[in-house]
Structures are given as structure tokens and as C-alpha cells.
Write an enzyme that holds these catalytic residues in place. Structure first.
Site, PDB file in Angstrom:
ATOM      1  N   TYR A 166      -5.961   9.641  -1.902  1.00  0.00           N
ATOM      2  CA  TYR A 166      -4.997   9.862  -2.985  1.00  0.00           C
ATOM      3  C   TYR A 166      -5.391  11.004  -3.924  1.00  0.00           C
ATOM      4  O   TYR A 166      -4.687  11.273  -4.884  1.00  0.00           O
ATOM      5  CB  TYR A 166      -4.818   8.569  -3.800  1.00  0.00           C
ATOM      6  CG  TYR A 166      -3.877   7.582  -3.139  1.00  0.00           C
ATOM      7  CD1 TYR A 166      -4.223   6.937  -1.959  1.00  0.00           C
ATOM      8  CD2 TYR A 166      -2.628   7.290  -3.696  1.00  0.00           C
ATOM      9  CE1 TYR A 166      -3.368   6.039  -1.352  1.00  0.00           C
ATOM     10  CE2 TYR A 166      -1.759   6.396  -3.095  1.00  0.00           C
ATOM     11  CZ  TYR A 166      -2.130   5.770  -1.923  1.00  0.00           C
ATOM     12  OH  TYR A 166      -1.266   4.881  -1.329  1.00  0.00           O
ATOM     13  N   LYS A 191     -12.910   1.475   8.142  1.00  0.00           N
ATOM     14  CA  LYS A 191     -12.782   1.938   9.525  1.00  0.00           C
ATOM     15  C   LYS A 191     -14.015   2.791   9.807  1.00  0.00           C
ATOM     16  O   LYS A 191     -13.931   3.953  10.226  1.00  0.00           O
ATOM     17  CB  LYS A 191     -11.463   2.723   9.665  1.00  0.00           C
ATOM     18  CG  LYS A 191     -11.062   3.068  11.070  1.00  0.00           C
ATOM     19  CD  LYS A 191     -10.584   1.903  11.913  1.00  0.00           C
ATOM     20  CE  LYS A 191     -10.372   2.366  13.345  1.00  0.00           C
ATOM     21  NZ  LYS A 191     -10.183   1.276  14.305  1.00  0.00           N
ATOM     22  N   ASP A 225      -8.159  -2.685  11.247  1.00  0.00           N
ATOM     23  CA  ASP A 225      -7.162  -3.055  12.271  1.00  0.00           C
ATOM     24  C   ASP A 225      -7.286  -4.543  12.602  1.00  0.00           C
ATOM     25  O   ASP A 225      -6.297  -5.278  12.689  1.00  0.00           O
ATOM     26  CB  ASP A 225      -7.274  -2.167  13.528  1.00  0.00           C
ATOM     27  CG  ASP A 225      -8.699  -1.912  13.994  1.00  0.00           C
ATOM     28  OD1 ASP A 225      -9.654  -2.350  13.310  1.00  0.00           O
ATOM     29  OD2 ASP A 225      -8.881  -1.287  15.059  1.00  0.00           O
ATOM     30  N   ASP A 244      -3.371   0.012  -0.091  1.00  0.00           N
ATOM     31  CA  ASP A 244      -1.917   0.172  -0.205  1.00  0.00           C
ATOM     32  C   ASP A 244      -1.234  -0.485   0.989  1.00  0.00           C
ATOM     33  O   ASP A 244      -0.286  -1.267   0.833  1.00  0.00           O
ATOM     34  CB  ASP A 244      -1.575   1.664  -0.257  1.00  0.00           C
ATOM     35  CG  ASP A 244      -0.077   1.893  -0.312  1.00  0.00           C
ATOM     36  OD1 ASP A 244       0.587   1.205  -1.102  1.00  0.00           O
ATOM     37  OD2 ASP A 244       0.426   2.742   0.450  1.00  0.00           O
ATOM     38  N   ASP A 281       1.171  -4.437   1.382  1.00  0.00           N
ATOM     39  CA  ASP A 281       2.571  -4.645   1.792  1.00  0.00           C
ATOM     40  C   ASP A 281       2.619  -5.738   2.863  1.00  0.00           C
ATOM     41  O   ASP A 281       3.498  -6.611   2.841  1.00  0.00           O
ATOM     42  CB  ASP A 281       3.197  -3.352   2.343  1.00  0.00           C
ATOM     43  CG  ASP A 281       3.956  -2.572   1.263  1.00  0.00           C
ATOM     44  OD1 ASP A 281       3.522  -2.608   0.097  1.00  0.00           O
ATOM     45  OD2 ASP A 281       4.983  -1.936   1.594  1.00  0.00           O
TER      46      ASP A 281
HETATM   47  C1  IPM Z   1       1.997   1.216  -4.482  1.00  0.00           C
HETATM   48  C2  IPM Z   1       2.873   2.394  -4.079  1.00  0.00           C
HETATM   49  C3  IPM Z   1       2.249   3.700  -4.523  1.00  0.00           C
HETATM   50  C4  IPM Z   1       0.922   3.866  -3.805  1.00  0.00           C
HETATM   51  C5  IPM Z   1       3.139   4.942  -4.308  1.00  0.00           C
HETATM   52  C6  IPM Z   1       4.486   4.793  -4.953  1.00  0.00           C
HETATM   53  C7  IPM Z   1       2.476   6.201  -4.783  1.00  0.00           C
HETATM   54  O1  IPM Z   1       3.124   2.370  -2.709  1.00  0.00           O
HETATM   55  O2  IPM Z   1       1.727   1.080  -5.686  1.00  0.00           O
HETATM   56  O3  IPM Z   1       1.632   0.421  -3.615  1.00  0.00           O
HETATM   57  O4  IPM Z   1       0.881   4.397  -2.695  1.00  0.00           O
HETATM   58  O5  IPM Z   1      -0.084   3.463  -4.383  1.00  0.00           O
HETATM   59 MN    MN Z   2       2.415   0.570  -1.739  1.00  0.00          MN
END
Ligand code: IPM
Ligand code: MN
Ligand code: NAD
Length: 354
Positions: free
Chosen positions: A139, A190, A223, A247, A251
Site C-alpha cells: 500500500y 507467503k 493460501d 485486506d 472480505d
Molecule cells: C478496505 C478497503 C480499502 C483497502 C480500499 C478502499 C483502499 O478495501 O478498507 O478494506 O484496500 O484497504
Molecule cells: Mn477491503
């Protein structure tokens, strides 16, 4: 000595874009109803503001947040009218980097078995926290293009990992485990491929872990971790990882809780003004429809006020959210029939009465 009237905690509110505005309004209503001693100051940093006058965040923005506020509460940033996403980058990643909020804490908690896409899973089977490094890694925006636009183009994006950055987030994860009565910390990387960058993670983990002898330290390649998170989520308690993997796996972890609309997070630097935001984005197709799930933002609000020492108010909000899920006073993405506002009103009433 304590003063008779407790000081109110000052919260800077940045609703942002799309459904960010709707879920933040919902969460503010619930926080107010809980009776927590807090004040809100709104900032309009968003795509709308950027398109109006070119401001992403004013020059003194970060200093002001740190100086004048106890916490920052953010909705989401991202708007198709700003294809570069420059405002999101400068505001959201700006806060994480410039305010040095190095631990992105993302609790993963299943509130009701019906919300989990996995078979035969109980709420107690999905109850872990991901601690994501938040100020380094892929990042950092270090890299470049060479011969751009030609058939010989080269694109490079550097993965920046510092000894200090890796060590402090690992210590945060172990301290978090201690504080929350957790017995296991797992580091995921990894390192079998990213031998330099993640070799550092391996070496630092082996140095830090023995300082916490009561906590079982282990490692998994990322993984394998993704596979295990779906097969056997109950094995996890605290997971620590780098910025990009954190990140992605959060999700996946959000899906175990019922979807992105359920997931909460805090961007923390102990002792400094920290920032709290739901994990989800601005969901442009959902915006303006009163359909966004407010629970991620409401649970984030509870996390924020607990961080500010207002645990009893946070507890009231968490209990109200749990009851809303049980009684299906929730939005369609998690199997309910209510809109954002009605669901939030129900939770607010409950939090006020609890
Ligand atoms: C998160 C989002 C952000 C990230 C994006 C919007 C930059 O996906 O907060 O999880 O990648 O950190
Ligand atoms: Mn995210
Ligand atoms: P998203 O999180 O906005 O949406 C992904 C999916 O989840 C969509 O199907 C959406 O409808 C659903 N969803 C998300 N939140 C929900 C909620 N509260 N209730 C019900 N459903 C919900 O991710 P995306 O579509 O990849 O990104 C949209 C924009 O948001 C992009 O500009 C992206 O960069 C930005 N983004 C911002 C943040 C942030 O500010 N923290 C996080 C992620 C994405």
C-alpha cells in the site's frame, strides 16, 4: 479526582460517499440513543466535495483530527465519478498512513447461524480477530512504470516491510490476545515465495512470540489459511498479517459473518486518535435506496466507544444488534425485510431501553 460531569468524547464524523452516508447516519442515531457521552462534528470530505472544489482533505486535516478529536468515524469512500479514486486514497489511506494507525483490527463474529454460508456452523465457531498491518506493504505506493503504453512496458509495485513496522503490529496482536483472553495468535504470510519480505515476518515472529509464553503462536501460508477459514473457522482466535493479505482475507471473513454489511473495523495506534470504519465500501449501486445494511457501521460504532472507555454503552449497542439479528429486524442482504433507516431505528430503540 473525577469531576462531577464526565467530559464528553469528541468524535469527528466523515460519512464519505454512497452508502457510507446512510450507514453513518444510522450508527449516529444508535450511538445517541445509547446515551453515550459523546459529541459529533461532521466533515464533508467526499467525492461531492472533491468534485465541487478539488479538496480531498484540507492541508491541516490530519493535524486537526489528532488535535481536536478522541476518535474519527468514517463511512466509506469511492465514487464512480472519480475514476482515479484519488479522494479515497488521500482521505482514507491518508488517515491510516499519516496518523500512523498501524493496527487495523477486524473482528469476525457470527451473530446467528442462519447468516453463515457454511453448513453446520454455530455462532461460537466463527469468533476471531484479524490484525492487519495498516501502514506498509504493497500500500506504500512505491513503484513505477517504464515504457508505459508500449509493448515493452514494465510495471513495478514494491512491497515495503520494515522491522519496526512488522514488530509493532505483531506485539499489538499478542497484546490484543492477552487483553481479550485469547490463547492463540497465528501469523499468515507467503514466505515460501516472498522470501525477502515475508522472511522478515518469519524472523520477527520467532523473536516476538516467546515473550508471550502463555499464548500459542503458529503460522500458516495465506493460501492454506483461506482454505481453512472456510473448512474449519473455529480453529482461529487472533490472526496477524500484512496489509494486502489482511485486506483480502477480511472480505472472505466478512462472508462468514453474513456479508460485508456485517463487518466492523478499527484503525488503531494505541494512545493516539484512532479511526473506525465498517469494512465495506460505498456500494454505488445500493446508494440512495435505503437498502444498505447498517450493522457493520453500528458494530463499528460500538467498537469505537468501547475503545474510548465507554464499555457499558458499547455493550448496550452490541446487545441491541444481536437482538435485531435474532428477531430479523434487519436488511435484505442478511435475510430481513427492513430498510436501513427502519432497522437502525429498531436497534436505536432497543439500545435506548436496554
Ligand atoms: C478496505 C478497503 C480499502 C483497502 C480500499 C478502499 C483502499 O478495501 O478498507 O478494506 O484496500 O484497504
Ligand atoms: Mn477491503
Ligand atoms: P463494496 O463493499 O462497496 O461492495 C461489495 C458488495 O457488497 C456489493 O455487492 C455491495 O452491494 C455489498 N455491500 C457492501 N456493503 C453493504 C452493506 N452495508 N449492505 C448491503 N450490501 C453491502 O465494494 P466494491 O463494490 O468493491 O467497491 C465500491 C467502492 O467502494 C469502490 O470505489 C471502492 O474502492 C470503495 N471501497 C471503499 C472502502 C472504504 O472506504 N473503507 C472499502 C471497500 C471499497
Amino acid at each position: 479526582m473525577f469531576s462531577a460531569v464526565a467530559e464528553k468524547k469528541r468524535i469527528a464524523v466523515v460519512p464519505g460517499d454512497g452508502i457510507g452516508k446512510e450507514v453513518i447516519a444510522a450508527a449516529l442515531e444508535v450511538m445517541k440513543a445509547s446515551g453515550a457521552p459523546i459529541t459529533f462534528t461532521h466533515f464533508d470530505w467526499s467525492a461531492d466535495r472533491y468534485l465541487k472544489d478539488g479538496t480531498t482533505i484540507p492541508a491541516d486535516g490530519f493535524a486537526k483530527l489528532e488535535r481536536d478529536f478522541d476518535a474519527v468515524f468514517v463511512g466509506a469512500l469511492g465514487d464512480p465519478r472519480v475514476p482515479s479514486n484519488i479522494h479515497a486514497k488521500e482521505i482514507l489511506l491518508g488517515m491510516r498512513f499519516r496518523m500512523d494507525l498501524y493496527a487495523n483490527v477486524r473482528p469476525v463474529k457470527l451473530l446467528d447461524a442462519a447468516l453463515c454460508p457454511l453448513k453446520s456452523v454455530e455462532p461460537s465457531d466463527v469468533d476471531f480477530t484479524v490484525i492487519r498491518e495498516n501502514t506498509e506493504g504493497l500500500y506504500c505506493d512505491v513503484g513505477g512504470n517504464f515504457k508505459q503504453g508500449t509493448a515493452d512496458e514494465i510495471a513495478v509495485q514494491e512491497d515495503v516491510n520494515t522491522r519496526k513496522g512488522v514488530e509493532r503490529v505483531m506485539r499489538y496482536a499478542f497484546d490484543y490476545a492477552r487483553k481479550h483472553g485469547r490463547k492463540k495468535v497465528l501469523m499468515t504470510d507467503k514466505s515460501n515465495v516472498m522470501t525477502f519480505a515475508h522472511g522478515l515476518w518469519q524472523r520477527v515472529f520467532k523473536l516476538v512470540a516467546p515473550e508471550y509464553p502463555e499464548i500459542q503462536a503458529s503460522h500458516m501460508y495465506v493460501d492454506t489459511l483461506c482454505m481453512q477459514m472456510v473448512r474449519e473457522p473455529r480453529q482461529f482466535e487472533v490472526i496477524v498479517t500484512n496489509n494486502m493479505f489482511g485486506d483480502i482475507i477480511t472480505d472472505l471473513a466478512a462472508a462468514l459473518q453474513g456479508g460485508l454489511g456485517m463487518a466492523a473495523s478499527g484503525n488503531i495506534h494505541p494512545g493516539k486518535t484512532s479511526m473506525f470504519e465498517p469494512v465495506h465500501g460505498s456500494a454505488p449501486p445500493l446508494a440512495g435506496k435505503d437498502a444498505a445494511n447498517p450493522i457493520g457501521a453500528i458494530s463499528t460504532a460500538a467498537m469505537m466507544i468501547a475503545h474510548l472507555g465507554l464499555d457499558s454503552f458499547a455493550g448496550k449497542i452490541e446487545a441491541a444488534v444481536l437482538e435485531a439479528v435474532r428477531q430479523k429486524k434487519i436488511t435484505a442482504d442478511v435475510g430481513g425485510t427492513l430498510g436501513t433507516r427502519r432497522s437502525a431505528e429498531w436497534i436505536a430503540e432497543r439500545a435506548a431501553g436496554a
